[in-house]
Structures are given as C-alpha cells and as structure tokens.
Design a protein around this motif. Structure first.
Motif, PDB file in Angstrom:
ATOM      1  N   PRO A 247      -5.154   4.839  -3.944  1.00 27.53           N
ATOM      2  CA  PRO A 247      -4.364   4.937  -3.827  1.00 27.53           C
ATOM      3  C   PRO A 247      -3.226   6.090  -4.234  1.00 27.53           C
ATOM      4  O   PRO A 247      -2.562   6.880  -3.994  1.00 27.53           O
ATOM      5  CB  PRO A 247      -3.550   3.977  -3.243  1.00 27.53           C
ATOM      6  CG  PRO A 247      -4.424   2.587  -3.538  1.00 27.53           C
ATOM      7  CD  PRO A 247      -6.382   3.513  -3.735  1.00 27.53           C
TER       8      PRO A 247
ATOM      9  N   MET B 109      -9.881   4.765  -0.637  1.00 32.35           N
ATOM     10  CA  MET B 109      -9.696   4.052  -0.583  1.00 32.35           C
ATOM     11  C   MET B 109     -10.575   3.019   0.721  1.00 32.35           C
ATOM     12  O   MET B 109     -11.249   3.249   1.518  1.00 32.35           O
ATOM     13  CB  MET B 109      -7.892   4.105   0.191  1.00 32.35           C
ATOM     14  CG  MET B 109      -7.000   4.540  -0.628  1.00 32.35           C
ATOM     15  SD  MET B 109      -5.287   5.246  -0.091  1.00 32.35           S
ATOM     16  CE  MET B 109      -4.954   3.543   0.724  1.00 32.35           C
TER      17      MET B 109
ATOM     18  N   TYR C 278      -7.027   9.046  -2.451  1.00 30.53           N
ATOM     19  CA  TYR C 278      -7.149   8.497  -1.075  1.00 30.53           C
ATOM     20  C   TYR C 278      -8.181   8.366  -0.007  1.00 30.53           C
ATOM     21  O   TYR C 278      -8.866   7.163   0.506  1.00 30.53           O
ATOM     22  CB  TYR C 278      -6.347   8.565   0.210  1.00 30.53           C
ATOM     23  CG  TYR C 278      -4.708   8.930  -0.313  1.00 30.53           C
ATOM     24  CD1 TYR C 278      -4.375   8.544  -1.303  1.00 30.53           C
ATOM     25  CD2 TYR C 278      -4.061   9.874   0.457  1.00 30.53           C
ATOM     26  CE1 TYR C 278      -3.038   8.669  -1.690  1.00 30.53           C
ATOM     27  CE2 TYR C 278      -2.561  10.151  -0.102  1.00 30.53           C
ATOM     28  CZ  TYR C 278      -2.320   9.673  -1.072  1.00 30.53           C
ATOM     29  OH  TYR C 278      -0.485   9.462  -1.484  1.00 30.53           O
TER      30      TYR C 278
ATOM     31  N   CYS D  72       4.007   7.272  -1.461  1.00 30.49           N
ATOM     32  CA  CYS D  72       4.139   8.345  -0.111  1.00 30.49           C
ATOM     33  C   CYS D  72       5.835   8.626  -0.087  1.00 30.49           C
ATOM     34  O   CYS D  72       5.990  10.459  -0.107  1.00 30.49           O
ATOM     35  CB  CYS D  72       3.613   7.713   1.778  1.00 30.49           C
ATOM     36  SG  CYS D  72       2.587   6.409   1.613  1.00 30.49           S
TER      37      CYS D  72
ATOM     38  N   VAL E 123       1.108  -1.374  -0.299  1.00 32.79           N
ATOM     39  CA  VAL E 123       0.018  -0.671  -0.021  1.00 32.79           C
ATOM     40  C   VAL E 123       0.864   2.025  -0.218  1.00 32.79           C
ATOM     41  O   VAL E 123       0.316   2.174  -0.433  1.00 32.79           O
ATOM     42  CB  VAL E 123      -0.617  -0.285   0.894  1.00 32.79           C
ATOM     43  CG1 VAL E 123      -1.720   1.255   1.409  1.00 32.79           C
ATOM     44  CG2 VAL E 123      -1.610  -1.347   0.956  1.00 32.79           C
TER      45      VAL E 123
ATOM     46  N   SER F 265       0.385   3.903  -2.663  1.00 36.12           N
ATOM     47  CA  SER F 265       0.340   5.713  -2.733  1.00 36.12           C
ATOM     48  C   SER F 265       1.202   6.326  -2.891  1.00 36.12           C
ATOM     49  O   SER F 265       0.955   7.502  -2.571  1.00 36.12           O
ATOM     50  CB  SER F 265      -0.798   5.375  -0.895  1.00 36.12           C
ATOM     51  OG  SER F 265      -1.291   3.952  -0.515  1.00 36.12           O
TER      52      SER F 265
ATOM     53  N   HIS G 244      -3.791   7.573  -6.877  1.00 35.44           N
ATOM     54  CA  HIS G 244      -3.838   9.468  -7.061  1.00 35.44           C
ATOM     55  C   HIS G 244      -3.775   9.887  -8.506  1.00 35.44           C
ATOM     56  O   HIS G 244      -3.001  11.128  -8.567  1.00 35.44           O
ATOM     57  CB  HIS G 244      -3.975   9.805  -5.636  1.00 35.44           C
ATOM     58  CG  HIS G 244      -2.005  10.058  -5.468  1.00 35.44           C
ATOM     59  ND1 HIS G 244      -1.518   9.108  -4.913  1.00 35.44           N
ATOM     60  CD2 HIS G 244      -0.944  11.051  -5.448  1.00 35.44           C
ATOM     61  CE1 HIS G 244      -0.260   9.447  -4.672  1.00 35.44           C
ATOM     62  NE2 HIS G 244       0.318  11.029  -5.373  1.00 35.44           N
TER      63      HIS G 244
ATOM     64  N   ASP H 243      -6.834  -0.899   4.181  1.00 38.18           N
ATOM     65  CA  ASP H 243      -5.170  -0.944   3.084  1.00 38.18           C
ATOM     66  C   ASP H 243      -5.382   0.499   4.193  1.00 38.18           C
ATOM     67  O   ASP H 243      -3.795   0.212   4.490  1.00 38.18           O
ATOM     68  CB  ASP H 243      -5.833  -0.898   2.124  1.00 38.18           C
ATOM     69  CG  ASP H 243      -5.900  -1.092   1.232  1.00 38.18           C
ATOM     70  OD1 ASP H 243      -4.792  -2.320   1.457  1.00 38.18           O
ATOM     71  OD2 ASP H 243      -5.884  -0.956  -0.160  1.00 38.18           O
ATOM     72  N   VAL H 244      -6.025   0.932   4.442  1.00 37.64           N
ATOM     73  CA  VAL H 244      -5.268   2.109   5.596  1.00 37.64           C
ATOM     74  C   VAL H 244      -4.888   1.370   6.816  1.00 37.64           C
ATOM     75  O   VAL H 244      -3.901   1.896   7.395  1.00 37.64           O
ATOM     76  CB  VAL H 244      -6.242   3.302   6.168  1.00 37.64           C
ATOM     77  CG1 VAL H 244      -5.851   3.936   6.675  1.00 37.64           C
ATOM     78  CG2 VAL H 244      -7.003   3.590   4.339  1.00 37.64           C
TER      79      VAL H 244
END
Length: 304
Positions: free
Chosen positions: A204, A134, A131, A56, A50, A54, A206, A138-139
C-alpha cells in the motif's frame, strides 16, 4: 497459385495469427470469481488506516490540502512524465464525477489488477503494480472507509499523452512484464515488525514507485530496489532510502520513524515536494506502523 502468392498468403496468415495472439495477451484481466469470493465485509475504522498508508490523498486531494480537506478527493494533480501528462481523477463518492457507484469488487479490480469497471486498463501512473501486493481484507476495509467520504462535484481533466501511449491496450504488455503479486525482496528470518514494514512499503505505501530506478518501459528496476534515481517528473533526483552510505545508513530506526511523522531529518532538514504530502499521510498512522517501515528499511540490502 504461384510460389510468391503462396508465400505472401502465408505471411499474412502469420501476421493475422500474431495479431490475434497479441490481442488476447493484452486483454485486461480481472479477479476471478474465486478471488472475489474472498473479499470480506469491510470495516471503515480499519479502512482509515489503509487509506493513509496507501497515500490516496497525496494524488487525489487538492494540491496543498491539509486536515479534513485531504478527504475531499477531487483529483486534478498533474504528473508530468516522459510518456506525457497523467491527471489524477476524482475518486470521491460522487456517483457520476467520482467513484460513488463502484462496488467493492470494482475497487479490488482497480487496485489489484489495474482494470476499470468498464474493462479498460489503467495506466500505471496509478500505482497498482504495488497495490497488487495488498491483502483483500485491506481493500475491503478501504472501500468501507471511502464510502464515508464526501462527494465532490466536477471531473478532473483527462490525460495528455502522445502516440503510441494513447493506446491503452498496450498497457497489457506492460503488465505482463511488471505486474507481480509476490514480494519484491526475500528477507531471511524476518520478524513480525519487519514483515509488517515490508507489506507497507512494498504494497500500500508504494514507496518503490518513486524511490526505485525505472527501465525504458517505465517499470521498476527491482534489482536496485529503493536506490533512488532520476525524478519521473522533470529535473532532480529521488533519494536512495536503503541502509547504505549513499542512502540512510547513518539513520537509526528511531530517526527514520520520527522523520515519517514530523518530516524532519536527523540533520534538521525537512521534507519537501511530493514527500511533504507523503509525510502528512504517514503521520496519521499508528506509531507501530512507522516503526515497522523503519525496521524494514534497515533490514533491506544496501544499494549504492
């Protein structure tokens, strides 16, 4: 009391009522207790998948970071837009400079509702509008993985915005217009691969945050989903990634998936700018996820 005075008082009363209504409408809204009750125990191994999906590290790792350095989420990336300069914060596990004291519920509220642990709106430079699609599991998995990452000392500098964008409460109006948990597209008879690709791209991953044109409020014009448009960060254009002649219509699913791993296009060009960082993330995903993204991008409506 004469008529003019009564009229003035009536106007003041209406203005006051409108102000109270606006204050209520723009209040940060967090996940309710029933929603948070569905937040499971996360799994760090699944959470790594994830994390890369995502993106990050693209904003929160140090500029140009590669390899394990991508896991040091010190923040500091500056996003220069028409609304001002947004600075990605430290989201490492440092207890004071990062988010080390956050709970799983705090992360869920941040990602799915754009609300900080102290109850403030986040600016949508943080792509919670994507997000928000989602899955809660997954979070939770992402939270479990992030708990394994290193603490990085030092706070990133704050945003540099001009009035009225300094008024965070106004973000509540933006959310009322643009925050939607539903899918962007209704795809008929989608198979499991396309469905997985839709989840990754619209949620995720985006992808639309860069590849979709925006309206005057900075919200996505979803009627032109993934059609590309002007860069939010100055000169240049973000490419169309729909299956049209103007986009990637000539690319096969295999070529799209290969690009998402290697950064090389079918005509031997290579990804640059922000996309190079995105490729470094996507290359860490299982092959089936890149194939799913490719299948979705070939299944969506072509846009000029």
């Amino acid at each position: 009391m004469n008529r003019a005075t009564r009229f003035s008082l009536a106007l003041l009363a209406l203005a006051g009522a409108a102000g109270v209504a606006a204050w209520v409408m723009t209040a940060p809204a967090t996940l309710d207790a029933a929603e948070l009750a569905t937040l499971p125990q996360g799994d760090a191994e699944r959470g790594e998948r994830v994390f890369w999906a995502s993106g990050c590290a693209s904003c929160h790792a140090r500029e140009g970071a590669t390899g394990d350095d991508m896991l040091e989420l010190a923040g500091g990336l500056e996003l220069e837009t028409d609304f001002g300069t947004f600075v990605a914060p430290n989201i490492s596990m440092h207890p004071t400079d990062g988010i080390g004291d956050w709970s799983a519920a705090d992360l869920a509220n941040a990602m799915l509702r754009g609300v900080s642990p102290d109850g403030r709106h986040y600016y949508p430079a943080f792509p919670y509008a994507s997000y928000a699609r989602m899955e809660m599991g997954d979070v939770a998995d992402l939270y479990a993985f992030m708990r394994t990452l290193p603490e990085v000392e030092g706070r990133a500098s704050g945003n540099a915005l001009a009035f009225p964008y300094t008024i965070r409460r106004g973000v509540g109006l933006w959310k009322a217009m643009h925050l939607d948990e539903g899918p962007v597209l209704a795809l008929p008879d989608e198979d499991d691969t396309v469905a997985r690709g839709q989840y990754l791209v619209e949620g995720p991953g985006h992808c639309g945050e860069c590849h979709t044109p925006r309206d005057f409020t900075g919200g996505l014009d979803t009627s032109r989903w993934l059609a590309g448009g002007p860069s939010m960060e100055g000169p240049g254009r973000i490419p169309n990634i729909t299956p049209s002649a103007d986009g990637i219509g000539s690319w096969s699913e295999f070529e799209i998936a290969a690009y998402l791993e290697s950064g090389f296009t079918p005509d031997f060009d290579s990804a640059g700018g922000r996309m190079a960082a995105v490729i470094r993330n996507l290359a860490r995903l299982p092959e089936e996820d890149r194939q799913a993204i490719a299948a979705y991008l070939k299944a969506i409506p072509a846009q000029p």
